[in-house]
Enzyme design. Structure first.
Site, PDB file in Angstrom:
ATOM      1  CE  LYS A 118      -4.373  -1.847   1.467  1.00 39.25           C
ATOM      2  NZ  LYS A 118      -5.417  -1.805   2.225  1.00 39.25           N
ATOM      3  CE  LYS A 202      -8.021  -8.499  -0.752  1.00 43.85           C
ATOM      4  NZ  LYS A 202      -8.438  -8.264   0.528  1.00 43.85           N
ATOM      5  CE  LYS A 205     -13.576  -3.092   2.746  1.00 44.79           C
ATOM      6  NZ  LYS A 205     -12.252  -2.859   3.133  1.00 44.79           N
TER       7      LYS A 205
HETATM    8  N1  AQP Z   1     -11.724 -10.689  -2.079  1.00 41.69           N
HETATM    9  C1  AQP Z   1     -11.749 -11.152  -0.962  1.00 41.69           C
HETATM   10  N2  AQP Z   1     -12.107 -12.449  -0.908  1.00 41.69           N
HETATM   11  C2  AQP Z   1     -12.480 -12.828   0.290  1.00 41.69           C
HETATM   12  N3  AQP Z   1     -12.655 -12.288   1.633  1.00 41.69           N
HETATM   13  C3  AQP Z   1     -12.227 -11.136   1.521  1.00 41.69           C
HETATM   14  N4  AQP Z   1     -12.027 -10.027   2.204  1.00 41.69           N
HETATM   15  C4  AQP Z   1     -11.733  -8.764   1.546  1.00 41.69           C
HETATM   16  N5  AQP Z   1     -11.670  -8.836   0.329  1.00 41.69           N
HETATM   17  C5  AQP Z   1     -12.058 -10.289   0.113  1.00 41.69           C
HETATM   18  C6  AQP Z   1     -12.368 -10.289   3.560  1.00 41.69           C
HETATM   19  O1  AQP Z   1     -13.206  -9.043   4.199  1.00 41.69           O
HETATM   20  C7  AQP Z   1     -12.768  -8.567   5.357  1.00 41.69           C
HETATM   21  C8  AQP Z   1     -12.549  -7.173   4.993  1.00 41.69           C
HETATM   22  O2  AQP Z   1     -11.204  -7.036   5.423  1.00 41.69           O
HETATM   23  P1  AQP Z   1     -10.552  -5.222   5.441  1.00 41.69           P
HETATM   24  O3  AQP Z   1     -11.566  -4.569   4.802  1.00 41.69           O
HETATM   25  O4  AQP Z   1     -10.330  -4.964   6.604  1.00 41.69           O
HETATM   26  O5  AQP Z   1      -9.476  -5.539   4.576  1.00 41.69           O
HETATM   27  P2  AQP Z   1      -9.418  -6.125   2.973  1.00 41.69           P
HETATM   28  O6  AQP Z   1      -9.047  -7.522   2.971  1.00 41.69           O
HETATM   29  O7  AQP Z   1      -7.992  -5.112   2.692  1.00 41.69           O
HETATM   30  O8  AQP Z   1     -10.363  -5.667   2.329  1.00 41.69           O
HETATM   31  P3  AQP Z   1     -10.475  -5.139   0.820  1.00 41.69           P
HETATM   32  O9  AQP Z   1     -11.911  -5.086   0.352  1.00 41.69           O
HETATM   33  O10 AQP Z   1      -9.535  -5.794  -0.103  1.00 41.69           O
HETATM   34  O11 AQP Z   1     -10.273  -3.504   1.111  1.00 41.69           O
HETATM   35  P4  AQP Z   1      -9.132  -2.654   0.506  1.00 41.69           P
HETATM   36  O12 AQP Z   1      -9.404  -2.394  -0.756  1.00 41.69           O
HETATM   37  O13 AQP Z   1      -9.373  -1.600   1.663  1.00 41.69           O
HETATM   38  O14 AQP Z   1      -7.665  -3.349   0.883  1.00 41.69           O
HETATM   39  C9  AQP Z   1     -11.545  -9.511   5.893  1.00 41.69           C
HETATM   40  O15 AQP Z   1     -11.814 -10.570   6.721  1.00 41.69           O
HETATM   41  C10 AQP Z   1     -10.819  -9.949   4.380  1.00 41.69           C
HETATM   42  O16 AQP Z   1     -10.291 -11.240   4.582  1.00 41.69           O
END
Ligand code: AQP
Length: 339
Positions: A118, A202, A205
């Site tokens: 990041k 992956k 968001k």
């Molecule tokens: N693509 C994914 N598949 C399965 N599980 C997912 N999670 C996120 N993306 C996927 C799970 O959702 C929870 C949210 O975690 P987070 O928002 O703290 O972090 P993250 O994994 O970084 O989520 P994003 O959506 O990918 O957000 P950004 O873009 O901000 O990095 C966790 O339990 C994660 O495993």
């Protein structure tokens, strides 16, 4: 025989964007499935959303946070069984976060993969905020304030819970036994749903904010969701052939189908082997849209009753504070800040 106490689970989602089906499959649906078995403490991590300030500048972050909170409910989290709260409503997180920042060696923080990846996309002029580096210390506070037994995470978050365990052990060694060391549980099925536009990345968001067709948002218009699935990247073949190695985009669609319908890979093979990609995508779209329709209907009901939503935000914060407050006081005493 005395009833055994339920194991306590702590989990959350960062408010870095709008929730998508990856968050639903990988986190929320599993909380729903387990809510009778565990004592769930579930939060919206809004302080963490500030680690990349450029991503939230000019946005109504509180509105996004409350959207996520309402979506937890709309997806089936029962506020009587689970404690739901917003991280910044509990000031103990920031207070213990500071103590943990002071307890954590910088070299541990610099090793975190998320900091490295990041950090690269942060603003080139202003550089990376210190919060992005210190994120795992605040995350350790988020967890340790509640003495959870288990912290379920996706594979990519494993390193952050491992550092939490290390930080807790270091604190306990320096200041005396204060924090319980939680176990990490790595989710298996649907642990990593990939982007529809790029099945090697992956679904996330923050990418979804800038790449239409990358994710299916839980509140996306249904016709948009269908279009994104119908346009999902597969490969140059015309249909599903289980005798060959399936392309990552096809595997991803099958995983989404299985998670939304509760079917196994064998059942998918029986249903889709030899079928064209059009049929696979159309069935995936039907399964996803069926669930989104229910979630969105429930979301409208929840957000239409503003008083009830405010009551649930307050009730959740009070319950969380009743655990976090005494734990922070214990940490203050251990460090000598209080007698
Ligand atoms: N693509 C994914 N598949 C399965 N599980 C997912 N999670 C996120 N993306 C996927 C799970 O959702 C929870 C949210 O975690 P987070 O928002 O703290 O972090 P993250 O994994 O970084 O989520 P994003 O959506 O990918 O957000 P950004 O873009 O901000 O990095 C966790 O339990 C994660 O495993």
């Amino acid at each position: 025989m005395a009833a055994q106490a339920k194991k306590r689970v702590l989990s959350g989602i960062t408010a870095t964007g709008r929730l998508h089906i990856g968050n639903y499959i990988g986190a929320i649906s599993q909380w729903v499935d387990n809510q009778a078995v565990y004592e769930n403490l579930l939060f919206v991590a809004d302080l963490h959303a500030l680690t990349i300030p450029q991503a939230v500048a000019g946005q109504d972050l509180r509105a996004r946070v409350e959207e996520i909170f309402a979506l937890y409910l709309a997806c089936g989290i029962d506020p009587e069984q689970s404690t739901l709260f917003v991280q910044s409503d509990i000031v103990e997180h920031a207070e213990l976060g500071w103590i943990m920042t002071c307890t954590t060696p910088v070299s541990w923080l610099e090793r975190m993969t998320q900091f490295k990846t990041k950090g690269k996309i942060a603003d080139v002029d202003t550089g990376v905020g210190a919060g992005l580096l210190c994120y795992p210390a605040l995350q350790a506070a988020d967890i340790l304030l509640y003495d959870p037994d288990l912290v379920p995470v996706g594979e990519d978050q494993k390193q952050h819970v491992e550092i939490t365990r290390d930080i807790a052990k270091r604190f306990n060694t320096l200041f005396g036994d204060t924090f319980k060391i939680p176990d990490v549980v790595i989710r298996q099925a649907g642990g990593r749903i990939m982007g529809l536009d790029d099945p090697t990345a992956k679904m996330s968001k923050s990418t979804a904010e800038r790449a239409p067709g990358h994710a299916i948002g839980l509140l996306d218009p249904l016709d948009k969701a269908r279009k994104s699935i119908m346009r999902a990247v597969t490969d140059s073949n015309s249909g599903v052939d289980f005798a060959t190695e399936l392309a990552p985009g096809v595997t991803n669609l099958l995983t989404i189908f299985e998670c939304f319908t509760g079917t196994s890979r064998d059942q998918s093979a029986a249903r889709f082997d030899g079928a064209g990609y059009g049929k696979l995508k159309s069935d995936v779209a039907d399964a996803v849209i069926g669930r989104l329709t229910e979630i969105q209907q429930r979301y409208r009901e929840i957000t239409d009753d503003r008083d009830q939503l405010n009551k649930l935000l307050t009730q959740g914060a009070e319950r969380a504070r009743s655990i976090a407050g005494p734990k922070l006081a214990q940490a203050y005493r251990a460090t000598g800040l209080r007698s």
